[in-house]
Write a protein that holds these residues in place. Structure first.
Motif, PDB file in Angstrom:
ATOM      1  N   ARG A  47       0.838  -1.209   0.000  1.00  0.00           N
ATOM      2  CA  ARG A  47       0.000   0.000   0.000  1.00  0.00           C
ATOM      3  C   ARG A  47       0.868   1.253   0.000  1.00  0.00           C
ATOM      4  O   ARG A  47       0.579   2.226  -0.697  1.00  0.00           O
ATOM      5  N   ALA A  48       1.950   1.239   0.762  1.00  0.00           N
ATOM      6  CA  ALA A  48       2.874   2.380   0.785  1.00  0.00           C
ATOM      7  C   ALA A  48       3.548   2.556  -0.571  1.00  0.00           C
ATOM      8  O   ALA A  48       3.727   3.687  -1.036  1.00  0.00           O
ATOM      9  N   ILE A  49       3.905   1.460  -1.218  1.00  0.00           N
ATOM     10  CA  ILE A  49       4.516   1.544  -2.544  1.00  0.00           C
ATOM     11  C   ILE A  49       3.532   2.158  -3.537  1.00  0.00           C
ATOM     12  O   ILE A  49       3.910   2.983  -4.376  1.00  0.00           O
ATOM     13  N   GLY A  50       2.269   1.776  -3.436  1.00  0.00           N
ATOM     14  CA  GLY A  50       1.244   2.382  -4.300  1.00  0.00           C
ATOM     15  C   GLY A  50       1.120   3.877  -4.054  1.00  0.00           C
ATOM     16  O   GLY A  50       1.001   4.665  -4.992  1.00  0.00           O
TER      17      GLY A  50
ATOM     18  N   ILE B  36      -5.742  10.248  -8.160  1.00  0.00           N
ATOM     19  CA  ILE B  36      -6.644   9.095  -8.070  1.00  0.00           C
ATOM     20  C   ILE B  36      -5.989   7.968  -7.280  1.00  0.00           C
ATOM     21  O   ILE B  36      -6.612   7.359  -6.406  1.00  0.00           O
ATOM     22  N   VAL B  37      -4.725   7.687  -7.561  1.00  0.00           N
ATOM     23  CA  VAL B  37      -4.010   6.629  -6.839  1.00  0.00           C
ATOM     24  C   VAL B  37      -3.858   6.999  -5.372  1.00  0.00           C
ATOM     25  O   VAL B  37      -4.060   6.160  -4.477  1.00  0.00           O
ATOM     26  N   LEU B  38      -3.503   8.252  -5.085  1.00  0.00           N
ATOM     27  CA  LEU B  38      -3.368   8.679  -3.686  1.00  0.00           C
ATOM     28  C   LEU B  38      -4.701   8.614  -2.951  1.00  0.00           C
ATOM     29  O   LEU B  38      -4.747   8.218  -1.774  1.00  0.00           O
ATOM     30  N   ALA B  39      -5.793   8.988  -3.611  1.00  0.00           N
ATOM     31  CA  ALA B  39      -7.111   8.902  -2.984  1.00  0.00           C
ATOM     32  C   ALA B  39      -7.476   7.451  -2.690  1.00  0.00           C
ATOM     33  O   ALA B  39      -8.007   7.131  -1.616  1.00  0.00           O
TER      34      ALA B  39
ATOM     35  N   ILE C 188     -10.872  -0.625  -2.285  1.00  0.00           N
ATOM     36  CA  ILE C 188     -11.069   0.393  -3.318  1.00  0.00           C
ATOM     37  C   ILE C 188      -9.724   0.690  -3.967  1.00  0.00           C
ATOM     38  O   ILE C 188      -9.634   0.852  -5.175  1.00  0.00           O
ATOM     39  N   ASP C 189      -8.680   0.704  -3.137  1.00  0.00           N
ATOM     40  CA  ASP C 189      -7.342   0.944  -3.676  1.00  0.00           C
ATOM     41  C   ASP C 189      -6.898  -0.173  -4.608  1.00  0.00           C
ATOM     42  O   ASP C 189      -6.187   0.076  -5.578  1.00  0.00           O
ATOM     43  N   VAL C 190      -7.333  -1.394  -4.351  1.00  0.00           N
ATOM     44  CA  VAL C 190      -6.972  -2.515  -5.214  1.00  0.00           C
ATOM     45  C   VAL C 190      -7.533  -2.298  -6.618  1.00  0.00           C
ATOM     46  O   VAL C 190      -6.825  -2.415  -7.619  1.00  0.00           O
ATOM     47  N   VAL C 191      -8.802  -1.956  -6.683  1.00  0.00           N
ATOM     48  CA  VAL C 191      -9.451  -1.736  -7.985  1.00  0.00           C
ATOM     49  C   VAL C 191      -8.845  -0.528  -8.689  1.00  0.00           C
ATOM     50  O   VAL C 191      -8.535  -0.588  -9.887  1.00  0.00           O
ATOM     51  N   ILE C 192      -8.654   0.555  -7.957  1.00  0.00           N
ATOM     52  CA  ILE C 192      -8.085   1.767  -8.561  1.00  0.00           C
ATOM     53  C   ILE C 192      -6.678   1.497  -9.073  1.00  0.00           C
ATOM     54  O   ILE C 192      -6.339   1.871 -10.196  1.00  0.00           O
ATOM     55  N   ASN C 193      -5.848   0.844  -8.262  1.00  0.00           N
ATOM     56  CA  ASN C 193      -4.473   0.570  -8.686  1.00  0.00           C
ATOM     57  C   ASN C 193      -4.433  -0.309  -9.929  1.00  0.00           C
ATOM     58  O   ASN C 193      -3.636  -0.069 -10.835  1.00  0.00           O
ATOM     59  N   GLN C 194      -5.293  -1.317  -9.980  1.00  0.00           N
ATOM     60  CA  GLN C 194      -5.298  -2.190 -11.152  1.00  0.00           C
ATOM     61  C   GLN C 194      -5.748  -1.444 -12.404  1.00  0.00           C
ATOM     62  O   GLN C 194      -5.121  -1.569 -13.456  1.00  0.00           O
TER      63      GLN C 194
END
Length: 151
Positions: A15-18, A68-71, A79-85
């Motif tokens: 998560r920190a890397i993202g 968007i990635v930071l949000a 939610i971060d999983v879907v956004i990151n992908q």
């Protein structure tokens, strides 16, 4: 059942890397806006920021994707999983499109090979982060582990 791990032990690190990848996109975009001030919106010149070719539009696009990635990183809860992908897929498609048009007049984002490499690496990093950042219940984790051991 998905083949991505649930509740991976290194999830906070991923998560920190993202978040750092999103922060890089924002910083690159801000520096790009500063460097391209006064140029045309879709300028195709020798403007370089952090070794990457850019223009005003691509700088703005980078800021939007970074925010968007930071949000997503701030929200968490898968939610971060879907956004990151999805952002990873978009970055890789844009990178491949930029590679296809790099030496033509259709190079609207003023890409160079460094820009393509950074976009592809950022896309792969976000895809990895999205794959290993999934959060679930203990039952989902147990089901994933049992399915993994069967395969």
């Amino acid at each position: 059942m998905a083949h991505t791990p649930v509740n991976h032990p290194a999830r906070p690190i991923y998560r920190a890397i993202g978040g750092l990848t999103g922060l890089y996109l924002v910083v690159f975009g801000v520096l790009g806006i500063i460097a391209t001030a006064g140029n045309d919106v879709l300028a195709q010149d020798d403007t370089r920021v952090l070794g990457q070719g850019t223009n005003l539009v691509f700088s703005l696009v980078s800021i939007v994707f970074g925010i968007i990635v930071l949000a997503g990183t701030a929200l968490g809860r898968n939610i971060d999983v879907v956004i990151n992908q999805w952002v990873a897929y978009v970055l890789m498609v844009v990178g491949l499109g930029g590679l296809a048009f790099i030496r033509t007049d259709a190079n609207i984002f003023n890409f160079n090979i460094g820009t393509v490499i950074v976009l592809m690496v950022a896309g792969m990093v976000l895809l990895m982060v999205g794959m290993y950042g999934k959060v679930g219940t203990d039952q989902e984790k147990e089901a994933w582990q049992k399915a993994r051991l069967v395969l």
